[in-house]
Each structure stands twice: as structure tokens, then as C-alpha cells.
Scaffold this active site. Structure first.
Site, short mmCIF file in Angstrom:
data_model
loop_
_atom_site.label_atom_id
_atom_site.label_comp_id
_atom_site.label_asym_id
_atom_site.label_seq_id
_atom_site.Cartn_x
_atom_site.Cartn_y
_atom_site.Cartn_z
N ASP A 337 -13.54 -2.27 0.01
CA ASP A 337 -12.19 -2.38 -0.54
C ASP A 337 -11.36 -1.17 -0.10
O ASP A 337 -11.82 -0.03 -0.17
CB ASP A 337 -12.29 -2.43 -2.07
CG ASP A 337 -10.94 -2.63 -2.74
OD1 ASP A 337 -10.37 -3.71 -2.59
OD2 ASP A 337 -10.48 -1.68 -3.41
N GLU A 368 -11.05 -3.58 4.36
CA GLU A 368 -9.59 -3.67 4.44
C GLU A 368 -9.06 -2.42 5.13
O GLU A 368 -9.18 -1.31 4.57
CB GLU A 368 -8.99 -3.76 3.04
CG GLU A 368 -9.36 -5.02 2.28
CD GLU A 368 -8.78 -4.99 0.88
OE1 GLU A 368 -7.99 -5.89 0.54
OE2 GLU A 368 -9.10 -4.05 0.11
#
Length: 651
Positions: A337, A368
Site C-alpha cells: 500500500d 502503489e
């Protein structure tokens, strides 16, 4: 609080950097505790028979015991005993600058209900039968990653999962479930087996703080709120009060998924914690977080704090944590994340460590490549964001928002449109999408398509269906009977399938999943977030379309090739007519069923006729049937493509 400048000094690192094991270790021969607390004046161990105050026996004598830890080199405090303290719960009282803070162990691997007390455990006792010989299925040529939230996937009664397992680890283990128990339409695990995906990505399953494990089963949160990084979340277990249960049941789930042919990816959140008042910060105040010069917390995560992952002992903590999950739980990969908040050197170190221990390429990493806001990383820190993707280990992947936005419209602009919902075509950008952005310049650029995660939607932001409805239906009715949106959805899937790289889809995307237009459903009700199995089977034709495309892609080396020279398969990308694009690929390996493949995309609202290269072309898929490749349907000189559809041909 110790000043940040002290933490960043070479003197501090030389004195306190530590490479050994930390945490609690329990065997039949005894128990030892080690905690890194270099700024502490004292550390006291509190031992309990239960995992929370509410469970404490009501006796005249408090059911607690205290032991004083001994300071050692490198800021490590320790306590050892010949006793086997298994199934005992514990906390530390750590005194820094005269202030005593009670904390759980940041390195804990088990805990009591709601995670406020750590647990002493012999992990060998938590293995379900057969787990010692559990192995992941062999790698295949293609990666199709399917994102699942443990609770929302089986919570709805229509899943047919046993009531006591719905929304739990064991619910996803249950075989033979069908829609409302009808015995006809598979759900849950059996549904996944027929869909054709290869990897299951589990949204956060570490212990997080936004759900009360003693509360109602109707509570819901995505789970991006870490409390205990190395402990499974208790609300997904059948018993959150006994710390061994959540461990055993998560292991059972991973083993079950392996047995059924899936590799398993863990969604990890090492960029922030649930609160700045975390166990990390109570143990070494200030060390594990980024602060601006005015002492305010950095908030590049948008969640109130940023982990200082560029600091050596913080980087060690993250690396140790990843290796722990891979070793103890047999996870096959990790989705990071907000990877754009983590340093490139740390990400590369994690991949190198996984490769050394498990074999090159055995464990998959991607994340990400962005952050929410600016972050107060130390000067000189190179972060793993989009601009630095080529500095990452070639095995580390990243989500490609450029392809996502090209297909359905810029995510940050609510009414923006992409190729499937009225947006304009850009030749250069589309060429980048087709080759997985390998060797291309621009915001998103990688060394090979192995680094690219192609996707249309994930748990974040609008589902694909909701985005299509937002841009194609003035009334914004999210029912799945909208014909234009259904055509756009099929076209979007075909465009995604035609891109080199790794495929990723949100659970239910293949069946017009809706969250009723809610963009950020992280704390919305379970009713909004649930996977609606009735809706999935109402949209069986769309699901079958995805299924056929998945199966077709696996038969195409031109798309499965993840190497740095995969673009050699792409012969041309051209706009034949207005809003009609043709991609021609050739199988240089000559190992596939079709040496040449044509992808014809009609982005207009009228039928288009395209002249074909000489020869007889087999129809592999069109706008309504993605299993044409199983039939003998051919085209020779021309091919007519229906409005807003794709046609795939092979020869």
C-alpha cells in the site's frame, strides 16, 4: 521525546543498530523476550493469564506478574526464563525521559482480543494438519490477480456459506457452496476455481484497529489501519479471544487456497499506523515516524502519520515482518500500500532477501507507486514512486494508473471519460498501454512488462461499473441492466486483456459489481461493500466473458511474455478508421496456437468494417462471445466489428 536529529545521526546508528532477533520466543525449553528500546531508562514485563482486562478473573489478587528486563548492547532489553510461558499474555512498561508508557510488543506474533496485549506462543502448535508440507502451486505463464476482502466476499447470505463462517477466514475455505444453497451456481472458493484467476490477493489480514473484535459482525472496514503488524486480524476468526485461533485459521485458508491451485498475495501497509499513539511509538517515541521541522507529524499517507522507513531499524522492522509472513504463513507475494512512501533501497532489499531465501522470482512484490501528499522523508531518500520505477529491482511491480485512466477516464476527475465511455484516442498513450509501458518514457515507465500491473478497478475509488454508470447514465442508476454500460464493460475487459503485463481485477468486477456510486467505501456498511452473489449470477454472461478472455490470454505467448523484449511481439498499433484501432501481434516463439493475432477495437457507436491482412483468420472472441476460440469461425478479407466492442482474430 528524543530529537529526530539524534535518531538520524551516524553516532546513533553505530551505537544502536541491531541485526539480531527481536520479540518473544517460546519453546518447551523456555521463553525469552527481547525488545529494542534504546532511549528507555527501564523496561518492565507484565504477564497476564488473559488477553484483555474484561477477561481478568474477579479475584482479590490481580492475575498479573512483573519481571524487570535487563539492558544490553545496541539498545536491546531482555528477559529469559526456563519456564514455558506459552499462552500467556504480556505487555511492557517502558520509561523514556521519566514518562512510562504501557505498550504491546511491536514484534509480537500473537495477541489477545483487540490486540492490546501480546501473546506468548509456540508457533509450531498453531499449524493445521498438513501445513508443514504445504506448498504453493507451480508458477504459470500468466498472472491474473483477484482482489478479495475476507469479510465482504462471503458475508452475504446468498453466498451459501455456513452462517458461522460467513465473513471469516474459514468461510473462504468452505467448498461446495452455491447461490442460496441452490446446488447449481457456485460461490466462494468453487466460484474462484471456475473463473480462471491464478492469484488471490487478500486485503489486509494483519491486526488492524478500526474494527472492535468484541463487537457486532456487521462492522466493516477495509483494514488499512495497522495495530499489530505480525498478527492476523481477529474479527475474521471464529474466536478473537484466544490468540492461537486466528493464526491457525489464516494458515488453514492459505493452505486451502494453495490446494485449490491459487497463489496467495498479502496486502501490507508499512507506510502508516492506525494511530500515532502506536506500539512502535510507545516503545521508541519519535523514532519510527516522520516529522516536519516544526515537529508536526508528516502525513503523506493521508492517514495522519508516515512511517520513517528510511531509518535503519525501521527498515529492519519492515523487512523482518515481510520475511516472517512469508516463512510462517507461506504467503507467495506482497502488495504494498502506498509504496511511493517507501524507499527504493528498502523495496529492493526486501526482494533480494525473498529471492535469497525462497529462490529467485518465487515471491512476488508489487505496490502503489504513489502517495497521498508530500512526506518528510530524510533528504536524499529516493522513494519508490512512478518517477523511480526503473530504479526498482526488475521483479518489483507497480499498479499502472495510466492504462486504467486511458480505458475509463482519469480517476481524479469524476466526469472524465476514457476509450470505452466517450473519451478521445491518443496513439502514443495507447501504444504504451499495449506494451505494458516497458521502455516507454513518461510518468509511468518500466524496464519490462513484468513490472506492470494492468487494472481497471480495485477496492479504492469507484468500481468499474459505477464509473461507467457515472459517465453514461444521467440518472446514475447502478442496476446492471444498462445496455450501453454493459457494452463498455466488455470492451474495457477486452482492452485490458490485450495489454502486456500482469492482470489485476477487483472481486465482482467481472459481474458489474456496484457500491451504489460510493467512491471511498473504506468504512461504509457491509451491505454496501459486500459481494452480492445474486448479482454475480444475474450477470452470468459478463462473468463468462471475463472467464473466456482469461482462458484465451493464457494461450497467447504474445501477451504472457513478461521479459524486457516482449514488445518484439507487437508488429503494429494503428488507427484504421475513426475510433477503430487495430493491434497486430506475432508469436516470435512459435509456441502458441496462433502465430499471428489481431485485436480490433471499435470505440465508436457505429459498426466498423476493417480490411484484414491476407489469409484465413480464426475468430477467437467478439463483443458477445469470448469462447469463439473453441469454435471454428473464420474471416478472410474483411471483418465487421459491432459498435463499442472488440474482436480478436488469430492465424
Amino acid at each position: 521525546m528524543t530529537q529526530n536529529n539524534d535518531f538520524n545521526s551516524l553516532e546513533f546508528r553505530k551505537k544502536y543498530d541491531y541485526t539480531g532477533p527481536l520479540g518473544c520466543f517460546c519453546t518447551p525449553e523456555g521463553t525469552r523476550f527481547r525488545v529494542w528500546a534504546p532511549t528507555a531508562q527501564s523496561v518492565v514485563l507484565n504477564l497476564f493469564s488473559c488477553g484483555s482486562d474484561a477477561e481478568m478473573p474477579h479475584t482479590d489478587q490481580a492475575d498479573t506478574r512483573q519481571e524487570v528486563l535487563t539492558p544490553g548492547s545496541h539498545g536491546v532489553w531482555s528477559y529469559e526464563t526456563a519456564e514455558n510461558l506459552g499462552n500467556t499474555y504480556y505487555t511492557y512498561d517502558i520509561t523514556v525521559d521519566g514518562i512510562t508508557r504501557n505498550t504491546a510488543d511491536p514484534y509480537a506474533v500473537a495477541c489477545g482480543v483487540n490486540g492490546t496485549r501480546s501473546m506468548v506462543i509456540d508457533l509450531a502448535d498453531t499449524n493445521p494438519e498438513g501445513f508443514n508440507v504445504d506448498q504453493a502451486p507451480a508458477h504459470t505463464d500468466e498472472n491474473i490477480i483477484y482482489e478479495i476482502h475476507i469479510k465482504d466476499f462471503t458475508w452475504d447470505r446468498s453466498s451459501g456459506v455456513s452462517d458461522d463462517k460467513r465473513g471469516k477466514y474459514l468461510g473462504l475455505c468452505e467448498a461446495g457452496t452455491t447461490l442460496n444453497g441452490d446446488g447449481i451456481h457456485p460461490t466462494g472458493l468453487d466460484y474462484l476455481k471456475q473463473l480462471g484467476v491464478t492469484h488471490i490477493q487478500l486485503m489486509p489480514v494483519f491486526d488492524y484497529g478500526s474494527v472492535d473484535e468484541t463487537g457486532s459482525d456487521n462492522q466493516f472496514n477495509w483494514g488499512y489501519d495497522p495495530m499489530n503488524y505480525n498478527v492476523p486480524e481477529g474479527s475474521y476468526s471464529s474466536d478473537p479471544y484466544h490468540g492461537e485461533v486466528r493464526i491457525r485459521e489464516l494458515k488453514q485458508l492459505i493452505m486451502t487456497l494453495h490446494e485449490n491451485g491459487f497463489r496467495v498475495i498479502m496486502d501490507v501497509v508499512y507506510n502508516h499506523t492506525y494511530s500515532l499513539d502506536s506500539f512502535l511509538n510507545r516503545t521508541v517515541p519519535g523514532y519510527y515516524y516522520r516529522f516536519w521541522e516544526d515537529k508536526t507529524p508528516s502525513n503523506g499517507s493521508g492517514c495522519g502519520n508516515d512511517i520513517a522507513s528510511e531509518r535503519s531499524m525501521c527498515a529492519k522492522y519492515i523487512l523482518d515482518s515481510v520475511l516472517y509472513w512469508a516463512r510462517e504463513y507461506h504467503f507467495d507475494g506482497f502488495r504494498f500500500d502506498l509504496m511511493g512512501l517507501l524507499p527504493v533501497h528498502l523495496m529492493n532489499a526486501i526482494q533480494d532477501a525473498l529471492d535469497r531465501e525462497f529462490g529467485k522470482g518465487e515471491k512476488q512484490i508489487y505496490g502503489e507507486p504513489w502517495r497521498a501528499y508530500d512526506t518528510a522523508a530524510l533528504p536524499g531518500t529516493i522513494l519508490a514512486d512512478k518517477m523511480n520505477l526503473k530504479l526498482l529491482h526488475p521483479a518489483i511491480g507497480a499498479f499502472c494508473d495510466t492504462t486504467r485512466d486511458t480505458v475509463k477516464g482519469n480517476l481524479l476527475q469524476e466526469n472524465a471519460r476514457g476509450l470505452v465511455n466517450g473519451g478521445s484516442y491518443n496513439q502514443q498513450i495507447f501504444q504504451g498501454c499495449v506494451c505494458g509501458w516497458a521502455q516507454k518514457s513518461g510518468e509511468y515507465s518500466v524496464n519490462a512488462p513484468s513490472q506492470t500491473i494492468d487494472y481497471l478497478s480495485c477496492h479504492d475509488d469507484w468500481t468499474l461499473w459505477d464509473r461507467l454508470i457515472n459517465t453514461l447514465d444521467e440518472d446514475r442508476a447502478y442496476v446492471s441492466s444498462h445496455a450501453e454500460a454493459m457494452r463498455a464493460n466488455r470492451l474495457a475487459a477486452a482492452l485490458l486483456i490485450g495489454c502486456q503485463g500482469n492482470l489485476f481485477i477487483l472481486s465482482g468486477e467481472e459481474a458489474a459489481r456496484t457500491k451504489e456510486g460510493i467512491k471511498n467505501s473504506y468504512s461504509s456498511s457491509i451491505q454496501i461493500n459486500r459481494v452480492d452473489w445474486k448479482r454475480i449470477w444475474e450477470n452470468k454472461s459478463l462473468m463468462n466473458y471475463y472467464q473466456g478472455l482469461f482462458a484465451l490470454r493464457k494461450k497467447m505467448p504474445v501477451l504472457c511474455d513478461k521479459s524486457s523484449d516482449a514488445s518484439k511481439h507487437i508488429k503494429s498499433v494503428c488507427q484504421k478508421k475513426e475510433d477503430c484501432v487495430v493491434v497486430e501481434m506475432e508469436d516470435q516463439t512459435a509456441t502458441g496456437m496462433w502465430k499471428k493475432v489481431l485485436f480490433l477495437y471499435n470505440l465508436s457507436k457505429t459498426s466498423q468494417t476493417v480490411d484484414l491482412p491476407s489469409g484465413e483468420w480464426q475468430c477467437l472472441a467478439d463483443g458477445s462471445d469470448s469462447f469463439l476460440w473453441k469454435k471454428r469461425v473464420y474471416r478472410k478479407t474483411i471483418c465487421t466489428i459491432e459498435p463499442m466492442t472488440a474482436t480478436i482474430l488469430g492465424r
